[in-house]
Motif scaffolding. Structure first.
Motif, mmCIF file in Angstrom:
data_model
loop_
_atom_site.group_PDB
_atom_site.id
_atom_site.type_symbol
_atom_site.label_atom_id
_atom_site.label_comp_id
_atom_site.label_asym_id
_atom_site.label_seq_id
_atom_site.Cartn_x
_atom_site.Cartn_y
_atom_site.Cartn_z
ATOM 1 N N GLN A 12 8.880 -19.920 -23.068
ATOM 2 C CA GLN A 12 9.104 -19.018 -24.189
ATOM 3 C C GLN A 12 9.665 -19.818 -25.360
ATOM 4 O OE1 GLN A 12 11.394 -15.540 -23.080
ATOM 5 N NE2 GLN A 12 10.414 -15.435 -21.081
ATOM 6 N N ARG A 13 9.188 -19.528 -26.529
ATOM 7 C CA ARG A 13 9.632 -20.266 -27.710
ATOM 8 C C ARG A 13 11.086 -19.926 -28.014
ATOM 9 N NH1 ARG A 13 6.530 -18.728 -33.271
ATOM 10 N NH2 ARG A 13 4.775 -18.730 -31.873
ATOM 11 N N VAL A 17 11.820 -20.604 -34.032
ATOM 12 C CA VAL A 17 10.718 -21.570 -34.081
ATOM 13 C C VAL A 17 9.484 -20.878 -34.660
ATOM 14 C CG1 VAL A 17 9.199 -23.042 -32.708
ATOM 15 C CG2 VAL A 17 11.634 -22.910 -32.161
ATOM 16 N N ASP A 19 5.519 -20.180 -36.003
ATOM 17 C CA ASP A 19 4.164 -20.303 -35.457
ATOM 18 C C ASP A 19 3.579 -21.673 -35.770
ATOM 19 O OD1 ASP A 19 4.265 -17.681 -34.567
ATOM 20 O OD2 ASP A 19 3.026 -16.882 -36.192
ATOM 21 N N VAL A 22 4.924 -24.329 -33.384
ATOM 22 C CA VAL A 22 4.283 -24.221 -32.066
ATOM 23 C C VAL A 22 2.856 -24.738 -32.136
ATOM 24 C CG1 VAL A 22 3.469 -22.600 -30.299
ATOM 25 C CG2 VAL A 22 5.772 -22.353 -31.250
ATOM 26 N N ARG A 113 9.189 -32.536 -29.106
ATOM 27 C CA ARG A 113 9.534 -31.334 -28.322
ATOM 28 C C ARG A 113 11.032 -31.182 -28.171
ATOM 29 N NH1 ARG A 113 8.404 -31.524 -23.387
ATOM 30 N NH2 ARG A 113 7.420 -33.550 -23.157
ATOM 31 N N VAL A 117 11.912 -27.766 -29.925
ATOM 32 C CA VAL A 117 11.837 -26.613 -29.006
ATOM 33 C C VAL A 117 12.589 -26.854 -27.705
ATOM 34 C CG1 VAL A 117 9.704 -25.651 -29.989
ATOM 35 C CG2 VAL A 117 9.561 -27.339 -28.145
ATOM 36 N N LEU A 123 4.112 -24.584 -24.999
ATOM 37 C CA LEU A 123 4.408 -23.282 -25.607
ATOM 38 C C LEU A 123 3.148 -22.658 -26.216
ATOM 39 C CD1 LEU A 123 7.854 -23.897 -27.306
ATOM 40 C CD2 LEU A 123 7.368 -22.706 -25.159
ATOM 41 N N GLU A 127 1.733 -19.070 -24.905
ATOM 42 C CA GLU A 127 1.533 -17.922 -25.790
ATOM 43 C C GLU A 127 0.067 -17.479 -25.794
ATOM 44 O OE1 GLU A 127 3.410 -18.654 -29.571
ATOM 45 O OE2 GLU A 127 5.396 -18.820 -28.619
#
Length: 145
Positions: A12-13, A17, A19, A22, A113, A117, A123, A127
């Motif tokens: 899970q982000r 963070v 879009d 990601v 990373r 995140v 991630l 998603e």
């Protein structure tokens, strides 16, 4: 909703963070996957080149047994044990790739990373899975039991 119907916390982000972040990390991960495939091809090249050298050595022995000493001597002298690149056998090519380009790529991907995140992997894909799966349906669970 059960725990199995939502992604594990590591997929899970983190809060805040974007879009775009990601997406960028997903693209860098995609590039790393290509590097992993290239590395596999390089190891395949290493193995096949070694097999070719050993097999050529066996051919030399067979040429000698068949009385073709001059051909055997020439192949042995010019080909068997030859460098595949100037000064390098394939193990040296593999080591140079691993120690330089591959290690640098992995280090920078991990650092991105870690910084952005909390080190979480995949991630973008997690998603995508959430978007594509049928929630609540068997064989579409978010994670294993």
């Amino acid at each position: 909703m059960s725990d199995r119907d939502e992604p594990a916390p590591e997929h899970q982000r983190p809060d805040g963070v974007s879009d775009e972040t990601v997406q960028a990390l997903g693209k860098l991960s995609e590039a790393l996957e290509a590097v992993e495939v290239a590395r596999g091809a390089l190891y395949q090249f290493h193995r096949l080149s070694g097999t070719a050298d050993l097999t050529a050595g066996e051919a030399v022995d067979l040429f000698r047994e068949a009385g073709h000493t001059a051909i055997a001597d020439r192949i042995e002298r010019e080909l068997v044990g030859r460098n595949v690149l100037p000064g390098r056998w394939t193990f040296q090519v593999v080591e140079a790739y691993d120690d330089d380009y591959y290690a640098t790529f992995r280090r920078l991907e991990q650092a991105a990373r870690d910084e952005l995140v909390q080190g979480r992997r995949h991630l973008f894909e997690a998603e995508m899975k959430e978007d594509r799966r049928t929630h609540g349906r068997s064989h579409h669970e978010a994670r294993p039991r």
